[in-house]
Structures are given as structure tokens and as C-alpha cells.
Design an enzyme around this catalytic site. Structure first.
Site, PDB file in Angstrom:
ATOM      1  N   ASP A   1      46.094  42.067  40.540  1.00 58.05           N
ATOM      2  CA  ASP A   1      47.284  41.662  41.261  1.00 58.05           C
ATOM      3  C   ASP A   1      48.741  41.999  40.523  1.00 58.05           C
ATOM      4  O   ASP A   1      48.468  41.860  39.293  1.00 58.05           O
ATOM      5  CB  ASP A   1      47.220  40.152  41.509  1.00 58.05           C
ATOM      6  CG  ASP A   1      48.480  39.664  42.332  1.00 58.05           C
ATOM      7  OD1 ASP A   1      48.165  39.661  43.496  1.00 58.05           O
ATOM      8  OD2 ASP A   1      49.595  39.585  41.737  1.00 58.05           O
TER       9      ASP A   1
HETATM   10  C1  TTP Z   1      55.944  47.930  41.976  1.00 61.13           C
HETATM   11  C2  TTP Z   1      54.988  48.828  42.939  1.00 61.13           C
HETATM   12  C3  TTP Z   1      54.031  47.786  43.778  1.00 61.13           C
HETATM   13  N1  TTP Z   1      53.203  48.470  44.417  1.00 61.13           N
HETATM   14  C4  TTP Z   1      52.297  48.065  45.191  1.00 61.13           C
HETATM   15  C5  TTP Z   1      50.936  47.728  44.660  1.00 61.13           C
HETATM   16  C6  TTP Z   1      50.278  46.632  45.217  1.00 61.13           C
HETATM   17  O1  TTP Z   1      49.277  46.906  46.345  1.00 61.13           O
HETATM   18  C7  TTP Z   1      51.442  45.830  45.740  1.00 61.13           C
HETATM   19  C8  TTP Z   1      51.356  44.335  45.127  1.00 61.13           C
HETATM   20  O2  TTP Z   1      50.691  43.511  45.817  1.00 61.13           O
HETATM   21  P1  TTP Z   1      49.173  42.966  45.321  1.00 61.13           P
HETATM   22  O3  TTP Z   1      49.099  41.551  45.814  1.00 61.13           O
HETATM   23  O4  TTP Z   1      48.986  43.380  43.785  1.00 61.13           O
HETATM   24  O5  TTP Z   1      48.216  43.988  46.128  1.00 61.13           O
HETATM   25  P2  TTP Z   1      47.890  43.884  47.560  1.00 61.13           P
HETATM   26  O6  TTP Z   1      47.858  42.702  48.306  1.00 61.13           O
HETATM   27  O7  TTP Z   1      48.529  45.230  48.079  1.00 61.13           O
HETATM   28  O8  TTP Z   1      46.355  44.559  47.499  1.00 61.13           O
HETATM   29  P3  TTP Z   1      45.041  43.606  47.176  1.00 61.13           P
HETATM   30  O9  TTP Z   1      45.397  42.222  46.854  1.00 61.13           O
HETATM   31  O10 TTP Z   1      44.106  43.684  48.528  1.00 61.13           O
HETATM   32  O11 TTP Z   1      44.414  44.368  46.092  1.00 61.13           O
HETATM   33  O12 TTP Z   1      52.630  46.571  45.730  1.00 61.13           O
HETATM   34  C9  TTP Z   1      53.189  49.812  44.418  1.00 61.13           C
HETATM   35  O13 TTP Z   1      52.415  50.502  45.311  1.00 61.13           O
HETATM   36  N2  TTP Z   1      54.146  50.607  43.936  1.00 61.13           N
HETATM   37  C10 TTP Z   1      55.070  50.129  43.151  1.00 61.13           C
HETATM   38  O14 TTP Z   1      55.834  50.701  42.336  1.00 61.13           O
END
Ligand code: TTP
Length: 208
Positions: free
Chosen positions: A79
Site C-alpha cells: 500500500d
Molecule cells: C505517488 C504515486 C502513486 N502511484 C499509484 C501506486 C498505487 O497504485 C496507487 C496508490 O494506491 P494503493 O492503494 O497503494 O494501490 P491500488 O489501490 O492502486 O492497488 P492495490 O491496492 O490493488 O494493490 O498510486 C503511482 O502509480 N505513481 C506515483 O508516482
């Protein structure tokens, strides 16, 4: 590969899948864990990232407990939380969220935390918490508006994706880059290797 080495990624994030693939790991199953991601009152961002990664892994372990093919699998969840000081930024779902995040991030440093949780075939739970410091340039009105128009902020913690256009806003980054995208690769490989998963088994012929 034997059943002992089955690997489940408790995630629906294509970015996490792509990052894992970069280090030669192809999950046997992808299972998104739907959990309530709201922070508790006064919860520190690092505690939130730890708690949610554990919740996601535990939820999928529970779902698979009676599945003969996957009851002894490695289960990994992550997360990612973006914060300015103790202030947790939302996962931007609407334009206003993204605009508010970017105004806050403009011209200053913030931290990106990723909680990692691994449940081993023996049911042991291992966790890690990785922190990266990122500094954005001061955003002009044009930069802000153009970025909002790109839509790349949608569903991203903190309202940006470093792997896309917002990479051009980063003045300085201290720590793991892959951590910001959503899965810190060094720590992921270490955690898995430390628990007996054959991380390097496919490297010879994988073309990496
Ligand atoms: C800061 C940042 C975040 N993110 C994304 C990563 C994560 O997918 C999202 C944060 O949310 P998360 O809740 O960590 O992940 P998610 O809901 O997308 O996926 P899952 O719980 O099913 O594993 O933001 C990027 O892709 N690039 C970036 O630079």
C-alpha cells in the site's frame, strides 16, 4: 515450479504487476483485496501504509485458505501513501482532489511510504515500510492545468504518477524510485528471498 513456490499478488494494480515482472517474478494469481482505505483518526501515514498492506494480505490469505492450489502460496500486498508531514493526501478520484494535492506538493518536499506485507506458505507474516523523499518544482499555472488535463492523476495516491508526465516535476528524490511507483523492488526481492522464495530462479533465461 512446485506448489510450495506459488505466488499470489494481492493487488489489482497494473503498476505493481509490471514492477514485479521487471525483477522476473510473474505471479501465479492476481487477486485485488478490497479493503477500507480510510485512515484512522490521527493515524500517521507510515502506520496507515503498514496497516493497509497487512489488511490486504490477510484478506486474500483468508479467501484462499480452503483453496487446495493456493492455501500454501506466498501472498504479497502493498500500500502506497503520499504525505506532507503528517498530512495524508488522498488517492485522487476527481479533478478537485488532484488540484488540491498538486497545489500542496508544488515547490516543496513530501514523502511516499509503501507498506509491504508477505505471508509465507507456513503462515508467517513479514512486513516492511519503505520511505522515499520527493521534491517537486514550483508548479506554474500552466503546468498545473496541463497536468490536470492529462488525467494521469486519476487513482494515484497524492494525485500524480512519477512514472509519467509528473516525472518532469521532480527536482530531487531520496530513496527508492520504484517505491514511489508502488512497489519497492530491492525490499520486495529481499523480503521474498529471505523467506525462501526463488527470486533469482528465472533470471538466467528471462532476457532481463
Ligand atoms: C505517488 C504515486 C502513486 N502511484 C499509484 C501506486 C498505487 O497504485 C496507487 C496508490 O494506491 P494503493 O492503494 O497503494 O494501490 P491500488 O489501490 O492502486 O492497488 P492495490 O491496492 O490493488 O494493490 O498510486 C503511482 O502509480 N505513481 C506515483 O508516482
Amino acid at each position: 515450479m512446485s506448489d510450495q513456490h506459488k505466488f499470489v499478488l494481492a493487488s489489482g494494480s497494473p503498476r505493481r504487476l509490471a514492477l514485479l515482472s521487471q525483477i522476473g517474478i510473474e505471479p501465479d494469481r492476481l487477486l485485488p483485496a478490497d479493503v477500507d482505505e480510510s485512515p484512522l483518526r490521527a493515524e500517521h501515514p507510515r502506520s496507515l501504509a503498514r496497516r493497509l498492506s497487512r489488511l490486504k494480505a490477510e484478506k486474500i490469505a483468508h479467501e484462499l485458505r480452503n483453496d487446495p492450489d493456493f492455501s500454501g502460496a506466498y501472498i504479497m500486498a502493498a500500500d502506497t501513501v503520499v504525505a506532507v508531514g503528517r498530512r495524508i493526501l488522498p488517492k485522487a478520484e476527481i479533478l478537485d482532489d488532484a488540484a488540491a494535492c498538486l497545489r500542496l506538493l508544488s515547490g516543496r518536499s513530501h514523502r511516499v511510504y509503501t507498506g509491504l506485507c508477505l505471508i509465507t506458505p507456513q503462515g508467517k507474516q513479514r512486513q516492511d515500510l519503505i520511505e522515499t523523499r520527493v521534491r517537486f518544482k514550483r508548479l506554474s499555472r500552466e503546468e498545473l492545468e496541463s497536468y490536470l488535463a492529462s488525467g494521469e492523476w486519476r487513482g494515484k495516491a497524492g494525485g500524480y504518477a512519477i512514472q509519467g508526465l509528473a516525472g518532469g516535476f521532480v527536482v530531487k528524490l531520496v530513496g527508492s524510485y520504484s517505491n514511489v511507483v508502488g512497489l519497492p523492488l530491492y525490499e520486495t526481492a529481499s523480503l521474498l528471498h529471505g523467506e525462501g522464495y526463488p527470486v533469482y530462479a528465472n533470471w538466467q533465461s528471462s532476457g532481463h
